[in-house]
Design a protein around this motif. Structure first.
Motif, PDB file in Angstrom:
ATOM      1  N   GLY A  51      22.088   5.098  -6.285  1.00  0.00           N
ATOM      2  CA  GLY A  51      21.819   6.505  -6.531  1.00  0.00           C
ATOM      3  C   GLY A  51      20.925   6.763  -7.721  1.00  0.00           C
ATOM      4  N   VAL A  52      20.237   5.751  -8.235  1.00  0.00           N
ATOM      5  CA  VAL A  52      19.407   5.907  -9.420  1.00  0.00           C
ATOM      6  C   VAL A  52      18.278   6.906  -9.161  1.00  0.00           C
ATOM      7  CG1 VAL A  52      17.817   4.015  -8.850  1.00  0.00           C
ATOM      8  CG2 VAL A  52      18.194   4.640 -11.240  1.00  0.00           C
ATOM      9  N   SER A  53      17.891   7.636 -10.199  1.00  0.00           N
ATOM     10  CA  SER A  53      16.817   8.622 -10.073  1.00  0.00           C
ATOM     11  C   SER A  53      15.463   7.921  -9.967  1.00  0.00           C
ATOM     12  CB  SER A  53      16.825   9.563 -11.278  1.00  0.00           C
ATOM     13  OG  SER A  53      16.572   8.821 -12.470  1.00  0.00           O
ATOM     14  N   GLY A  54      14.444   8.678  -9.618  1.00  0.00           N
ATOM     15  CA  GLY A  54      13.101   8.125  -9.536  1.00  0.00           C
ATOM     16  C   GLY A  54      12.437   8.303  -8.189  1.00  0.00           C
ATOM     17  N   THR A  55      13.053   9.068  -7.276  1.00  0.00           N
ATOM     18  CA  THR A  55      12.471   9.282  -5.960  1.00  0.00           C
ATOM     19  C   THR A  55      11.142  10.026  -6.077  1.00  0.00           C
ATOM     20  OG1 THR A  55      14.632   9.331  -4.882  1.00  0.00           O
ATOM     21  CG2 THR A  55      12.810  10.367  -3.707  1.00  0.00           C
ATOM     22  N   THR A  56      10.107   9.489  -5.426  1.00  0.00           N
ATOM     23  CA  THR A  56       8.777  10.098  -5.474  1.00  0.00           C
ATOM     24  C   THR A  56       8.383  10.766  -4.171  1.00  0.00           C
ATOM     25  OG1 THR A  56       7.698   8.043  -4.783  1.00  0.00           O
ATOM     26  CG2 THR A  56       8.011   8.376  -7.155  1.00  0.00           C
ATOM     27  N   GLY A  57       9.135  10.507  -3.107  1.00  0.00           N
ATOM     28  CA  GLY A  57       8.786  11.092  -1.821  1.00  0.00           C
ATOM     29  C   GLY A  57       9.586  10.485  -0.697  1.00  0.00           C
ATOM     30  N   ASN A 116       0.789  -1.231   0.000  1.00  0.00           N
ATOM     31  CA  ASN A 116       0.000   0.000   0.000  1.00  0.00           C
ATOM     32  C   ASN A 116       0.821   1.280   0.000  1.00  0.00           C
ATOM     33  OD1 ASN A 116      -2.287  -1.603   0.150  1.00  0.00           O
ATOM     34  ND2 ASN A 116      -2.506  -1.390   2.361  1.00  0.00           N
ATOM     35  N   SER A 117       2.149   1.177   0.020  1.00  0.00           N
ATOM     36  CA  SER A 117       2.963   2.387   0.162  1.00  0.00           C
ATOM     37  C   SER A 117       4.352   2.162  -0.403  1.00  0.00           C
ATOM     38  CB  SER A 117       3.063   2.773   1.643  1.00  0.00           C
ATOM     39  OG  SER A 117       3.888   1.849   2.338  1.00  0.00           O
ATOM     40  N   GLY A 118       5.233   3.114  -0.138  1.00  0.00           N
ATOM     41  CA  GLY A 118       6.623   2.989  -0.553  1.00  0.00           C
ATOM     42  C   GLY A 118       7.482   2.216   0.416  1.00  0.00           C
ATOM     43  N   TRP A 119       6.857   1.527   1.366  1.00  0.00           N
ATOM     44  CA  TRP A 119       7.560   0.663   2.315  1.00  0.00           C
ATOM     45  C   TRP A 119       8.130  -0.534   1.560  1.00  0.00           C
ATOM     46  CZ3 TRP A 119       6.419   0.553   7.996  1.00  0.00           C
ATOM     47  CH2 TRP A 119       7.023  -0.530   8.646  1.00  0.00           C
ATOM     48  N   ASN A 160      10.643  -4.206   2.013  1.00  0.00           N
ATOM     49  CA  ASN A 160      11.294  -5.169   2.896  1.00  0.00           C
ATOM     50  C   ASN A 160      12.457  -5.842   2.169  1.00  0.00           C
ATOM     51  OD1 ASN A 160       9.378  -4.745   5.020  1.00  0.00           O
ATOM     52  ND2 ASN A 160       7.913  -5.960   3.855  1.00  0.00           N
ATOM     53  N   TYR A 161      13.225  -6.626   2.919  1.00  0.00           N
ATOM     54  CA  TYR A 161      14.382  -7.328   2.360  1.00  0.00           C
ATOM     55  C   TYR A 161      13.950  -8.189   1.166  1.00  0.00           C
ATOM     56  CZ  TYR A 161      18.717  -9.937   2.171  1.00  0.00           C
ATOM     57  OH  TYR A 161      19.901 -10.478   1.741  1.00  0.00           O
ATOM     58  N   PRO A 162      14.740  -8.226   0.069  1.00  0.00           N
ATOM     59  CA  PRO A 162      16.097  -7.674  -0.084  1.00  0.00           C
ATOM     60  C   PRO A 162      16.160  -6.284  -0.698  1.00  0.00           C
ATOM     61  CG  PRO A 162      15.627  -9.117  -1.921  1.00  0.00           C
ATOM     62  CD  PRO A 162      14.386  -9.136  -1.045  1.00  0.00           C
ATOM     63  N   THR A 163      15.020  -5.580  -0.809  1.00  0.00           N
ATOM     64  CA  THR A 163      15.013  -4.257  -1.416  1.00  0.00           C
ATOM     65  C   THR A 163      15.535  -3.216  -0.440  1.00  0.00           C
ATOM     66  OG1 THR A 163      13.123  -4.852  -2.791  1.00  0.00           O
ATOM     67  CG2 THR A 163      13.586  -2.517  -2.524  1.00  0.00           C
ATOM     68  N   ALA A 164      16.576  -2.505  -0.842  1.00  0.00           N
ATOM     69  CA  ALA A 164      17.193  -1.485   0.008  1.00  0.00           C
ATOM     70  C   ALA A 164      16.933  -0.099  -0.560  1.00  0.00           C
ATOM     71  CB  ALA A 164      18.694  -1.726   0.123  1.00  0.00           C
ATOM     72  N   ARG A 165      16.927   0.884   0.329  1.00  0.00           N
ATOM     73  CA  ARG A 165      16.835   2.288  -0.056  1.00  0.00           C
ATOM     74  C   ARG A 165      17.615   3.128   0.949  1.00  0.00           C
ATOM     75  NH1 ARG A 165      10.980   3.613   0.341  1.00  0.00           N
ATOM     76  NH2 ARG A 165      11.195   2.083   2.009  1.00  0.00           N
ATOM     77  N   TRP A 166      17.861   4.382   0.593  1.00  0.00           N
ATOM     78  CA  TRP A 166      18.551   5.272   1.508  1.00  0.00           C
ATOM     79  C   TRP A 166      17.621   5.666   2.648  1.00  0.00           C
ATOM     80  CZ3 TRP A 166      23.553   5.435   1.174  1.00  0.00           C
ATOM     81  CH2 TRP A 166      24.166   5.239  -0.071  1.00  0.00           C
ATOM     82  N   PRO A 188      10.523   3.788  -6.564  1.00  0.00           N
ATOM     83  CA  PRO A 188      10.072   2.549  -7.206  1.00  0.00           C
ATOM     84  C   PRO A 188      11.106   1.923  -8.127  1.00  0.00           C
ATOM     85  CG  PRO A 188       8.365   4.238  -7.309  1.00  0.00           C
ATOM     86  CD  PRO A 188       9.605   4.917  -6.821  1.00  0.00           C
ATOM     87  N   ASN A 189      12.078   2.706  -8.610  1.00  0.00           N
ATOM     88  CA  ASN A 189      13.094   2.160  -9.511  1.00  0.00           C
ATOM     89  C   ASN A 189      14.069   1.226  -8.812  1.00  0.00           C
ATOM     90  OD1 ASN A 189      12.104   3.454 -11.800  1.00  0.00           O
ATOM     91  ND2 ASN A 189      13.359   5.274 -11.468  1.00  0.00           N
ATOM     92  N   LEU A 190      14.036   1.170  -7.482  1.00  0.00           N
ATOM     93  CA  LEU A 190      14.914   0.270  -6.728  1.00  0.00           C
ATOM     94  C   LEU A 190      14.201  -1.018  -6.327  1.00  0.00           C
ATOM     95  CD1 LEU A 190      16.668   2.889  -4.432  1.00  0.00           C
ATOM     96  CD2 LEU A 190      17.745   1.547  -6.242  1.00  0.00           C
ATOM     97  N   ALA A 191      12.955  -1.193  -6.766  1.00  0.00           N
ATOM     98  CA  ALA A 191      12.157  -2.342  -6.333  1.00  0.00           C
ATOM     99  C   ALA A 191      11.903  -3.309  -7.484  1.00  0.00           C
ATOM    100  CB  ALA A 191      10.825  -1.860  -5.757  1.00  0.00           C
ATOM    101  N   GLY A 192      11.216  -4.420  -7.161  1.00  0.00           N
ATOM    102  CA  GLY A 192      10.779  -5.372  -8.173  1.00  0.00           C
ATOM    103  C   GLY A 192      11.925  -6.047  -8.890  1.00  0.00           C
ATOM    104  N   ASN A 193      11.708  -6.340 -10.165  1.00  0.00           N
ATOM    105  CA  ASN A 193      12.706  -7.041 -10.972  1.00  0.00           C
ATOM    106  C   ASN A 193      13.494  -6.097 -11.871  1.00  0.00           C
ATOM    107  OD1 ASN A 193      12.684  -9.746 -10.194  1.00  0.00           O
ATOM    108  ND2 ASN A 193      10.817 -10.160 -11.335  1.00  0.00           N
TER     109      ASN A 193
END
Length: 433
Positions: A235-241, A187-190, A192-198, A221-226
């Motif tokens: 450091g990839v771009s795509g931060t939404t909030g 439901n959000s930008g939360w 869990n492992y193994p997806t990491a963010r700053w 969202p660019n740091l998630a999924g496949n």
């Protein structure tokens, strides 16, 4: 968790892996008197020597082979695996920074999804499926101070390792039970492992039993999924909030025969997203609140590890943006089966209600397409539910085998389809290197 298929490039069975590793010179764990808690042993004391110097290596392997024997979309079996490797640097021993630790972790996942291929349900039958590639999962620094009562952590890591974690539920295989309610990440930008963010966080031990933790995490969202192209691009771009979680943990009865863990948490995500349902106009902010409970309910003797621990979860998310409006779970884990004091039996139920706005929008789509109102397509279910039973057979300190049975009801809820209830059986294996 992503349901998109991944190629199956590097599968291997548990037995050949163990045999090959044990055949290497000097790696027979049973003959290593310094360490029998890992498959690779202590390297004739070398491993313990590194720990004394402040360097701790970590590694483990998880495989999940799960098949559908009745219902769903099709019968069959799928295999997935995860290999994790990393190290921790104790900066107190290495540089005199008492209480400080640098952490580095790589994660690799391969295989196919039983849920995506054979059932089409929302609760992933294999918790180790999702992000089927090698990726950077942690590069962080944490520090304890004020005699261990205060703590902060900064870096690139999975926020779910620190917030909303229900570790008792790692005794199950389905991702709906695996340590976090899926409604958090669904439901959000939360993430869990193994997806990491700053991100970063601060925690304070308010009393012996009460801890307060709050943090900030990037939503990207660019740091998630496949998205394999960004596996090593923190450091990839795509931060939404930004996502701001806060959690209060109460641990009554610590050190007694009947300890408990009670977590009360909430989050706010500042991202601007489309509403769910007929009105898809953009709105700023997504939020949710949760309660996670585990309580020792029965101890037959004086060993606090033996007996029954009960658990429960409940979560509500905002109606405008949530896919999983309500989340609820209940069950228990029993440790100690006869003389096998480390074996565990886990039984649980979990359900999630789909946002009614999504159901209304689906029905409107059918009507606009001219589908007769008496069509069975309008008979949309409101919740997917799961019943799971597992037995954790602790073969030795570094090998665990877990036969598992899952029964999924209304598996087509979140795909707006009528799908037969599914019965899944299989085996999870865990090896600590």
């Amino acid at each position: 968790m992503s349901y998109r298929h991944a190629s199956f490039r590097t599968p291997f069975a548990l037995a050949p892996l163990a045999a090959a590793l044990l055949a290497l010179p000097g790696l027979a764990a049973a003959a290593d008197t310094y360490d029998t808690s890992t498959l690779l042993g202590g390297f004739n004391g070398g491993r313990a020597s590194l720990v004394d110097q402040g360097i701790t290596f970590r590694g483990d392997y998880v495989s999940e082979t799960m098949g559908i024997v009745d219902g769903g979309l099709d019968t069959g079996t799928r295999y997935t695996q995860q290999i994790r490797a990393g190290f921790d640097l104790d900066m107190g021993k290495l540089a005199g920074w008492d209480g400080g630790t640098f952490r580095f972790t790589l994660n690799d996942r391969r295989g196919r999804s039983t849920s995506a291929d054979l059932v089409g349900n929302r609760f992933p039958i294999q918790e180790a499926y999702g992000g089927q590639y090698t990726r950077l999962s942690e590069f962080s620094y944490d520090q304890k101070f004020n005699e261990g009562k205060s703590y902060f952590k900064l870096g690139f890591y999975a926020m779910g390792n620190q917030f909303g974690s229900h570790t008792l539920l790692t005794n199950f295989v389905n991702a709906a039970f695996c340590a976090h309610p899926l409604a958090m990440s669904g439901n959000s930008g939360w993430y869990n492992y193994p997806t990491a963010r700053w991100g970063g966080e601060f925690a304070e031990q308010l009393t012996k039993e009460v801890n307060l933790r709050a943090g900030w995490f990037q939503v990207n969202p660019n740091l998630a999924g496949n998205n394999v192209h960004n596996a090593f691009r923190p450091g990839v771009s795509g931060t939404t909030g930004s996502l701001f979680p806060v959690e209060l943990t109460w641990k009554p009865g610590a050190g007694t025969l009947y300890p408990g863990v009670y977590k009360f948490g909430a989050y706010y995500d500042t991202s601007r997203v489309a509403k769910k349902g007929l009105d898809t106009s953009p709105v700023t902010g997504r939020d949710g609140a949760y309660v996670l409970v585990e309580q020792k309910a029965y101890t037959p003797g004086t060993n606090a590890d033996i007996g029954l621990v009960a658990f429960a979860q409940y979560m509500e998310s905002d109606t405008d943006t949530a896919q999983l409006k309500r989340w609820y779970a209940i069950g228990g884990v029993w440790q100690g089966v006869g003389h096998r004091t480390k074996d565990r039996i886990a039984l649980g139920y979990v359900g999630a209600d789909i946002n009614n706005r999504l159901v209304d929008a689906r029905r409107a789509t059918l009507a606009n397409a001219g589908v007769p109102t008496d069509s069975p397509l309008y008979a949309l279910t409101g919740a997917e539910e799961l019943y799971e039973l597992s037995y954790s057979f602790q073969v030795n300190p570094w090998l665990m085998l877990r036969p598992d049975v899952q029964y999924i009801t209304n598996p087509g809820t979140f795909a707006y389809t009528q799908t037969d209830n599914a019965l899944a059986v299989g085996l999870q294996a865990k090896v600590t290197f």
